[in-house]
Structures are given as structure tokens and as C-alpha cells.
Design a protein around this motif. Structure first.
Motif, PDB file in Angstrom:
ATOM      1  N   ARG A  44       0.826  -1.206   0.000  1.00  0.00           N
ATOM      2  CA  ARG A  44       0.000   0.000   0.000  1.00  0.00           C
ATOM      3  C   ARG A  44       0.863   1.260   0.000  1.00  0.00           C
ATOM      4  O   ARG A  44       0.582   2.216  -0.728  1.00  0.00           O
ATOM      5  CB  ARG A  44      -0.919   0.000   1.235  1.00  0.00           C
ATOM      6  N   GLY A  45       1.915   1.259   0.813  1.00  0.00           N
ATOM      7  CA  GLY A  45       2.802   2.424   0.842  1.00  0.00           C
ATOM      8  C   GLY A  45       3.494   2.642  -0.483  1.00  0.00           C
ATOM      9  O   GLY A  45       3.639   3.790  -0.952  1.00  0.00           O
ATOM     10  N   PHE A  46       3.927   1.551  -1.117  1.00  0.00           N
ATOM     11  CA  PHE A  46       4.589   1.661  -2.421  1.00  0.00           C
ATOM     12  C   PHE A  46       3.610   2.218  -3.455  1.00  0.00           C
ATOM     13  O   PHE A  46       3.965   3.115  -4.242  1.00  0.00           O
ATOM     14  CB  PHE A  46       5.106   0.294  -2.863  1.00  0.00           C
ATOM     15  N   ALA A  47       2.389   1.697  -3.469  1.00  0.00           N
ATOM     16  CA  ALA A  47       1.395   2.155  -4.444  1.00  0.00           C
ATOM     17  C   ALA A  47       1.092   3.635  -4.247  1.00  0.00           C
ATOM     18  O   ALA A  47       0.932   4.383  -5.229  1.00  0.00           O
ATOM     19  CB  ALA A  47       0.126   1.320  -4.321  1.00  0.00           C
ATOM     20  N   ASP A  48       1.014   4.074  -3.000  1.00  0.00           N
ATOM     21  CA  ASP A  48       0.755   5.495  -2.730  1.00  0.00           C
ATOM     22  C   ASP A  48       1.869   6.375  -3.300  1.00  0.00           C
ATOM     23  O   ASP A  48       1.597   7.426  -3.901  1.00  0.00           O
ATOM     24  CB  ASP A  48       0.628   5.730  -1.225  1.00  0.00           C
ATOM     25  N   ARG A  49       3.135   5.954  -3.120  1.00  0.00           N
ATOM     26  CA  ARG A  49       4.261   6.738  -3.666  1.00  0.00           C
ATOM     27  C   ARG A  49       4.207   6.791  -5.190  1.00  0.00           C
ATOM     28  O   ARG A  49       4.491   7.821  -5.800  1.00  0.00           O
ATOM     29  CB  ARG A  49       5.593   6.143  -3.203  1.00  0.00           C
ATOM     30  N   ALA A  50       3.843   5.666  -5.800  1.00  0.00           N
ATOM     31  CA  ALA A  50       3.763   5.627  -7.262  1.00  0.00           C
ATOM     32  C   ALA A  50       2.647   6.542  -7.768  1.00  0.00           C
ATOM     33  O   ALA A  50       2.820   7.266  -8.763  1.00  0.00           O
ATOM     34  CB  ALA A  50       3.538   4.195  -7.732  1.00  0.00           C
ATOM     35  N   ARG A  51       1.512   6.530  -7.083  1.00  0.00           N
ATOM     36  CA  ARG A  51       0.404   7.403  -7.505  1.00  0.00           C
ATOM     37  C   ARG A  51       0.791   8.872  -7.363  1.00  0.00           C
ATOM     38  O   ARG A  51       0.456   9.699  -8.222  1.00  0.00           O
ATOM     39  CB  ARG A  51      -0.842   7.109  -6.666  1.00  0.00           C
ATOM     40  N   GLU A  52       1.489   9.195  -6.274  1.00  0.00           N
ATOM     41  CA  GLU A  52       1.926  10.578  -6.071  1.00  0.00           C
ATOM     42  C   GLU A  52       2.849  11.040  -7.192  1.00  0.00           C
ATOM     43  O   GLU A  52       2.877  12.229  -7.538  1.00  0.00           O
ATOM     44  CB  GLU A  52       2.639  10.704  -4.724  1.00  0.00           C
ATOM     45  N   ALA A  53       3.600  10.099  -7.757  1.00  0.00           N
ATOM     46  CA  ALA A  53       4.506  10.427  -8.858  1.00  0.00           C
ATOM     47  C   ALA A  53       3.789  10.432 -10.203  1.00  0.00           C
ATOM     48  O   ALA A  53       4.404  10.707 -11.238  1.00  0.00           O
ATOM     49  CB  ALA A  53       5.673   9.432  -8.893  1.00  0.00           C
ATOM     50  N   GLY A  54       2.496  10.119 -10.188  1.00  0.00           N
ATOM     51  CA  GLY A  54       1.719  10.137 -11.421  1.00  0.00           C
ATOM     52  C   GLY A  54       1.918   8.920 -12.304  1.00  0.00           C
ATOM     53  O   GLY A  54       1.676   8.972 -13.518  1.00  0.00           O
ATOM     54  N   ILE A  55       2.330   7.806 -11.711  1.00  0.00           N
ATOM     55  CA  ILE A  55       2.603   6.595 -12.491  1.00  0.00           C
ATOM     56  C   ILE A  55       1.331   5.763 -12.643  1.00  0.00           C
ATOM     57  O   ILE A  55       0.559   5.589 -11.686  1.00  0.00           O
ATOM     58  CB  ILE A  55       3.687   5.730 -11.797  1.00  0.00           C
ATOM     59  N   LYS A  56       1.117   5.246 -13.817  1.00  0.00           N
ATOM     60  CA  LYS A  56      -0.014   4.358 -14.079  1.00  0.00           C
ATOM     61  C   LYS A  56       0.209   3.021 -13.373  1.00  0.00           C
ATOM     62  O   LYS A  56       1.263   2.391 -13.536  1.00  0.00           O
ATOM     63  CB  LYS A  56      -0.174   4.138 -15.588  1.00  0.00           C
ATOM     64  N   LEU A  57      -0.790   2.569 -12.605  1.00  0.00           N
ATOM     65  CA  LEU A  57      -0.706   1.290 -11.900  1.00  0.00           C
ATOM     66  C   LEU A  57      -1.651   0.294 -12.551  1.00  0.00           C
ATOM     67  O   LEU A  57      -2.789   0.626 -12.891  1.00  0.00           O
ATOM     68  CB  LEU A  57      -1.057   1.458 -10.424  1.00  0.00           C
ATOM     69  N   VAL A  58      -1.161  -0.946 -12.709  1.00  0.00           N
ATOM     70  CA  VAL A  58      -1.949  -1.996 -13.352  1.00  0.00           C
ATOM     71  C   VAL A  58      -2.008  -3.205 -12.416  1.00  0.00           C
ATOM     72  O   VAL A  58      -0.966  -3.709 -11.983  1.00  0.00           O
ATOM     73  CB  VAL A  58      -1.309  -2.424 -14.702  1.00  0.00           C
ATOM     74  N   ASP A  59      -3.206  -3.669 -12.102  1.00  0.00           N
ATOM     75  CA  ASP A  59      -3.347  -4.883 -11.305  1.00  0.00           C
ATOM     76  C   ASP A  59      -3.043  -6.098 -12.173  1.00  0.00           C
ATOM     77  O   ASP A  59      -3.584  -6.236 -13.287  1.00  0.00           O
ATOM     78  CB  ASP A  59      -4.773  -5.006 -10.752  1.00  0.00           C
ATOM     79  N   SER A  60      -2.172  -6.970 -11.676  1.00  0.00           N
ATOM     80  CA  SER A  60      -1.782  -8.159 -12.431  1.00  0.00           C
ATOM     81  C   SER A  60      -1.757  -9.365 -11.495  1.00  0.00           C
ATOM     82  O   SER A  60      -1.737  -9.212 -10.270  1.00  0.00           O
ATOM     83  CB  SER A  60      -0.406  -7.968 -13.074  1.00  0.00           C
ATOM     84  N   ASP A  61      -1.715 -10.541 -12.084  1.00  0.00           N
ATOM     85  CA  ASP A  61      -1.604 -11.751 -11.260  1.00  0.00           C
ATOM     86  C   ASP A  61      -0.174 -12.262 -11.288  1.00  0.00           C
ATOM     87  O   ASP A  61       0.686 -11.754 -12.019  1.00  0.00           O
ATOM     88  CB  ASP A  61      -2.590 -12.838 -11.719  1.00  0.00           C
ATOM     89  N   ASP A  62       0.095 -13.273 -10.488  1.00  0.00           N
ATOM     90  CA  ASP A  62       1.464 -13.774 -10.342  1.00  0.00           C
ATOM     91  C   ASP A  62       2.021 -14.310 -11.662  1.00  0.00           C
ATOM     92  O   ASP A  62       3.199 -14.104 -11.968  1.00  0.00           O
ATOM     93  CB  ASP A  62       1.494 -14.867  -9.274  1.00  0.00           C
TER      94      ASP A  62
END
Length: 252
Positions: A38-56
Motif C-alpha cells: 500500500r505504501g509503495f502504491a501510494d508513492r507511485a500514484r503521487e509520482a503520477g505513475i499508471k498502476l496496473v493490477d496483475s496476477d502472479d
């Protein structure tokens, strides 16, 4: 412009800090919702990076294996920030330390290179140099093992290693090679001045021309049954002895 993948928390976090504009998207394991993710995702969003949910399975295919930690970034290459001349000029201009460079002659294993970069960063080396032939380049495995050091320590691949060593000599850098058959150990030499520490590949060691170009050869004392150390361990021993001598030599 060809894209590549970085994977693992450390490698991707450092790229977020140093070159966020190079990150096209970050794929995250949709099943992970722990505090670290969660902390990593928050930092990425703050940087304006597109996040994609993926499986293993998808993450493993992109990273080339299962050790992705649930984080894989698709990135553009970052332009090499330094030439050898620029690195040495920056060191001379800063006057905070003398040159400390690690030279790897023929290291082809990405895990070894990644570990060497991590050690070089920790010991304060300003660059790692390798020949363009018979050496591994920066890839996702190197970046993962280096834990961010692949982004912070310039990795300079040169077409003619002997010429690069001679150019450093012209700048007053002593070239010290590690060899099992050297008559003096690394503890017998002064490493407080500008030095480039040269290590060859495990097994064959340095190539003959590289060896001849060195100003001095040193060995690492081996008190047990094994005859030599892994190249990344040897790099750590050499670099941290140089750092120890420099810290001791500094006025209080």
C-alpha cells in the motif's frame, strides 16, 4: 525506443526516485494488500505513475521468474549519465574524496554484477567499469540483485578496457589488480589515493593485457581450504579495505 522491465521493491523504488519520467507503468500483484504494498502504491500514484493490477503468472512472465515481490515496472532506458572522464572530473572538482573505481574484467553473471554494484554503492565507489565484450550489461536481474545501486552507481562499458585503464593512469589513478599469485596482499598497499581496483572473472581471472596494464597486483589472504572468493565478495573485501584506510587517514 525499446522498453524493459524492472522488478522488486528496491529496484523500482530507486527508479521512482531518480527517473520517474522513464516509468511507463507499474504492474502490482492484485492479491497483495499489505502495508508495504500500500505504501509503495501510494508513492507511485503521487509520482503520477499508471498502476496496473496483475496476477502472479503475468508478473513472472514479465520479470522472467518468480522473484518479483509483486512489483514489475515497464520502463524506458535511462540515458547513461556519465562518461569516465566526467566521473573523474566530478570527483576532482568535489575534493571530498579521491577516486575509487571498481573494474570488472569479464564478469558475465548478472547476479555477480548486481552484487558488485551494491557493494560499490555501499563503499562509496564512484563508478564500475567493464568491457563491452565478454561482460554482462544492465538487465532486470542485475537491477533486482543490486537493490537500487544499478541506478545510483554509473556502470560504464568501454570498448577498450586497457585504453580506459591507461586514461585513468594519465589522471593519476593507480591501477591495482587482484590476483591469487600476487606476492603482496591488499593490506600491504596504500589505498588512500586515487585507485581503480581490478577484478577478473571467476576461474580465468583478468585477461593478460589487463594484468599487464596494472601498476600493482595484490592478493586477498586465504586462511581456509577454499582457494578464492566469489567476485562480488572479493570486490567487497577490496573496496571496504580502501574505505577503511581512507576513513583512518582523514583528520579528526
Amino acid at each position: 525506443m525499446s522498453t524493459s522491465f524492472l522488478y522488486g521493491f528496491h529496484a523500482v523504488t530507486v527508479r521512482l526516485k531518480t527517473a520517474p519520467e522513464s516509468i511507463l507503468e507499474i504492474h502490482l500483484d492484485a492479491s497483495r494488500r499489505d502495508a508495504r504494498m500500500r505504501g509503495f502504491a501510494d508513492r507511485a500514484r503521487e509520482a503520477g505513475i499508471k498502476l496496473v493490477d496483475s496476477d502472479d503468472d503475468r508478473l513472472s512472465k514479465m520479470s522472467g521468474g518468480p522473484r518479483h515481490q509483486g512489483v514489475v515496472a515497464r520502463v524506458n532506458p535511462v540515458k547513461q549519465r556519465h562518461s569516465l572522464d566526467e566521473v573523474l572530473e566530478e570527483v576532482e572538482a568535489a575534493k571530498l574524496d579521491t577516486a575509487l573505481v571498481l573494474v570488472l574484467d569479464g564478469v558475465t553473471d548478472p547476479h555477480n554484477l548486481g552484487a558488485c554494484l551494491r557493494v560499490a554503492d555501499g563503499a562509496g565507489a564512484q563508478a564500475v567499469i567493464a568491457p563491452t565484450d565478454h561482460a554482462v550489461g544492465l538487465n532486470a536481474t542485475v537491477a533486482k540483485v543490486a537493490s537500487g545501486a544499478a541506478e545510483s552507481v554509473p556502470y560504464l562499458m568501454v570498448t577498450n578496457l586497457a585504453r580506459a585503464l591507461n586514461e585513468m593512469k594519465e589522471r593519476g589513478v593507480r591501477i591495482i589488480g587482484a590476483s591469487d599469485d600476487a606476492t603482496q596482499t591488499l593490506y600491504d598497499v596504500d589505498l588512500t589515493g586515487p585507485v581503480a581496483l581490478v577484478l577478473g572473472a571467476e576461474g580465468p581471472g583478468m585477461r593478460q593485457l589487463t594484468r599487464k596494464t596494472c601498476d600493482e597486483l595484490v592478493s586477498i589472504p586465504m586462511a581456509g581450504a577454499v582457494e578464492s572468493l566469489n567476485v562480488s565478495v572479493a570486490a567487497a573485501v577490496l573496496l571496504y579495505e580502501a574505505r577503511r584506510q581512507r576513513m583512518k587517514a582523514k583528520p579528526a
